[in-house]
Design an enzyme around this catalytic site. Structure first.
Site, PDB file in Angstrom:
ATOM      1  N   ARG A 102       9.850  40.086  21.468  1.00 18.10           N
ATOM      2  CA  ARG A 102       8.577  39.416  21.229  1.00 18.10           C
ATOM      3  C   ARG A 102       8.577  38.564  19.955  1.00 18.10           C
ATOM      4  O   ARG A 102       8.111  37.423  19.970  1.00 18.10           O
ATOM      5  CB  ARG A 102       7.436  40.437  21.159  1.00 18.10           C
ATOM      6  CG  ARG A 102       6.046  39.770  21.022  1.00 18.10           C
ATOM      7  CD  ARG A 102       4.980  40.809  20.702  1.00 18.10           C
ATOM      8  NE  ARG A 102       5.183  41.363  19.367  1.00 18.10           N
ATOM      9  CZ  ARG A 102       4.900  42.609  19.011  1.00 18.10           C
ATOM     10  NH1 ARG A 102       4.438  43.459  19.902  1.00 18.10           N
ATOM     11  NH2 ARG A 102       5.095  43.020  17.778  1.00 18.10           N
ATOM     12  N   TYR A 162      -6.321  14.890  19.940  1.00 12.49           N
ATOM     13  CA  TYR A 162      -6.113  15.541  21.225  1.00 12.49           C
ATOM     14  C   TYR A 162      -7.367  16.326  21.588  1.00 12.49           C
ATOM     15  O   TYR A 162      -7.814  17.195  20.835  1.00 12.49           O
ATOM     16  CB  TYR A 162      -4.893  16.442  21.157  1.00 12.49           C
ATOM     17  CG  TYR A 162      -4.635  17.244  22.404  1.00 12.49           C
ATOM     18  CD1 TYR A 162      -4.612  16.640  23.657  1.00 12.49           C
ATOM     19  CD2 TYR A 162      -4.410  18.616  22.338  1.00 12.49           C
ATOM     20  CE1 TYR A 162      -4.377  17.369  24.812  1.00 12.49           C
ATOM     21  CE2 TYR A 162      -4.168  19.358  23.484  1.00 12.49           C
ATOM     22  CZ  TYR A 162      -4.167  18.724  24.711  1.00 12.49           C
ATOM     23  OH  TYR A 162      -3.945  19.454  25.848  1.00 12.49           O
ATOM     24  N   ASP A 172      -0.261  16.551  13.168  1.00 12.50           N
ATOM     25  CA  ASP A 172       0.203  16.557  14.552  1.00 12.50           C
ATOM     26  C   ASP A 172       0.933  15.234  14.763  1.00 12.50           C
ATOM     27  O   ASP A 172       0.321  14.177  14.858  1.00 12.50           O
ATOM     28  CB  ASP A 172      -0.989  16.687  15.501  1.00 12.50           C
ATOM     29  CG  ASP A 172      -0.578  16.672  16.976  1.00 12.50           C
ATOM     30  OD1 ASP A 172       0.580  16.329  17.276  1.00 12.50           O
ATOM     31  OD2 ASP A 172      -1.433  16.973  17.829  1.00 12.50           O
ATOM     32  N   LYS A 185       6.326  17.309  25.044  1.00  8.97           N
ATOM     33  CA  LYS A 185       6.297  15.868  25.202  1.00  8.97           C
ATOM     34  C   LYS A 185       7.659  15.251  24.885  1.00  8.97           C
ATOM     35  O   LYS A 185       8.658  15.632  25.466  1.00  8.97           O
ATOM     36  CB  LYS A 185       5.170  15.299  24.338  1.00  8.97           C
ATOM     37  CG  LYS A 185       3.818  15.990  24.534  1.00  8.97           C
ATOM     38  CD  LYS A 185       3.344  15.972  25.966  1.00  8.97           C
ATOM     39  CE  LYS A 185       1.874  16.320  26.141  1.00  8.97           C
ATOM     40  NZ  LYS A 185       1.523  17.732  25.940  1.00  8.97           N
TER      41      LYS A 185
END
Length: 384
Positions: A52, A105, A178, A203
């Site tokens: 994890r 976004y 970003d 992306k």
């Protein structure tokens, strides 16, 4: 020659030169084990405890990303861009204040508007391309984080990273960027003063529309960075090993893809700006773009692969244009090798700052003449 003397294009193409020691393979294996053997003294000398919080394949992709961003703290991979973005806000406490861009976004904007207030954190949206407006919006003693997105989706607003970093640091705040649209090929926010840089690695970093991933890289390994590390470790938001393997595969060609896509986008922007059925082209590489000078100063090797066009005749003609394309694909997302077209206002819904006559274009690596001819035909067909 030292590996660090090599150009980033060489280092990423060879995935940092990693050779599998067991097989001498030039492609590293995928490590899928979720648990690991303890030493006789009950320790983990391998450095791996459980799947994890950590994974060897993920670590290898993170090393490449840290190199691309020149990130001293390193890079952390997450299961999506949204997971990566949200993790940055783990540095905040109740009572803190955030500044975010008006153009950004839409999903993260919605999350900021709905979730931060529930945590006792205030958020204001400002015009990030106006440093004076940003400075005026700072709340002394409360503003803890400034979040910017440049180029800003879907109007491709350009923010002066160095200027906003100065404002943030003068206020005792951190700056997060970003930089999904630009990718490390075009932009290195940490070198311009940012504290954190985030990407939806889904992306252009991956580039093949087959991986959902996100990444955060940091300028320094301090208490704030460790809060992000802890948020991923405890929240279980790590990227899976197979997705990390695919992401590494995609990043090996980043420099080739990003260069080709930026060249295609620049050519299309110039031609569409003169098209009879296009009212306006939004692309930071065009001299008439309000942020062109700043983009030219802080970006390198082009202006990215994203542009938007405003179609004459309004929303009906824009939607009809998207419906008429044959080479372009009508689909969400960006940065892949295939070109995508989208009527963005329909996706974002009520409250969007996106004009209803706007089509967002993600430019791929197809032949530019095919891309232009398809758009030209679709625009003319939509106008009747």
């Amino acid at each position: 020659m030292n590996e660090t003397d090599l150009h980033p294009a060489t280092r990423v193409a060879q995935a940092m030169g990693r050779i599998d020691q067991a097989t001498r393979a030039v492609i590293a294996p995928i490590h899928v084990s979720t648990t690991f053997i303890r030493d006789p003294d009950n320790q983990y000398s391998s450095g791996f405890v459980y799947g994890r919080p950590d994974n060897a394949t993920v670590r290898e992709a993170e090393a490449v990303l840290a190199m691309l961003e020149a990130a001293p703290a390193g890079a952390l991979l997450f299961g999506s861009g949204m997971a990566a973005a949200i993790a940055v806000f783990a540095v905040l406490n109740a009572g803190d204040h955030v500044l975010a861009p008006r153009i950004m976004y839409w999903a993260l904007r919605h999350w900021l508007m709905t979730e931060l207030p529930r945590r006792g954190i205030a958020v204001d949206f400002v015009a990030m391309d106006d440093p004076a407006a940003v400075a005026a919006a700072v709340l002394p003693g409360r503003t803890r984080l400034i979040w910017i997105e440049t180029p800003g989706n879907p109007l491709w607003t350009i923010t002066d990273i160095a200027a906003i970093a100065g404002i943030a640091h003068a206020a005792g705040a951190r700056l997060a960027v970003d930089a999904t649209v630009a990718s490390p090929y075009h932009l290195q926010p940490l070198a311009l003063g940012a504290d954190f840089v985030m990407h939806a690695a889904t992306k252009i970093l991956n580039g093949h529309s087959d991986v959902v991933a996100g990444v955060v890289a940091g300028a320094r390994d301090d208490a704030d960075w460790q809060r992000i590390v802890t948020a991923r470790r405890l929240g279980g938001a790590i990227l899976g090993p197979f997705e990390a393997f695919l992401l590494m595969r995609g990043m090996r060609t980043l420099f080739l893809r990003a260069a080709a896509q930026a060249a295609n986008a620049a050519a299309l922007a110039a031609r569409l700006a003169a098209h009879d059925h296009v009212a306006h082209v939004l692309y930071p590489g065009l001299p008439d773009h309000p942020g062109h000078a700043i983009a030219a100063a802080q970006m390198r090797d082009g202006f990215g692969s994203m542009l938007s066009i405003r179609v004459r005749g309004g929303a009906a003609h824009a939607i009809a244009t998207a419906a008429a394309v044959r080479v372009w694909h009508r689909a969400t997302s960006l940065g892949g090798v295939e070109s995508l077209i989208e009527h963005r206002a329909s996706i974002e819904g009520e409250g969007t700052p996106c004009p209803d006559d706007l089509l967002r274009l993600s430019v791929g690596i197809e032949h530019v003449e095919d891309l232009y001819a398809d758009l030209d035909r679709a625009l003319r067909a939509a106008s009747g």
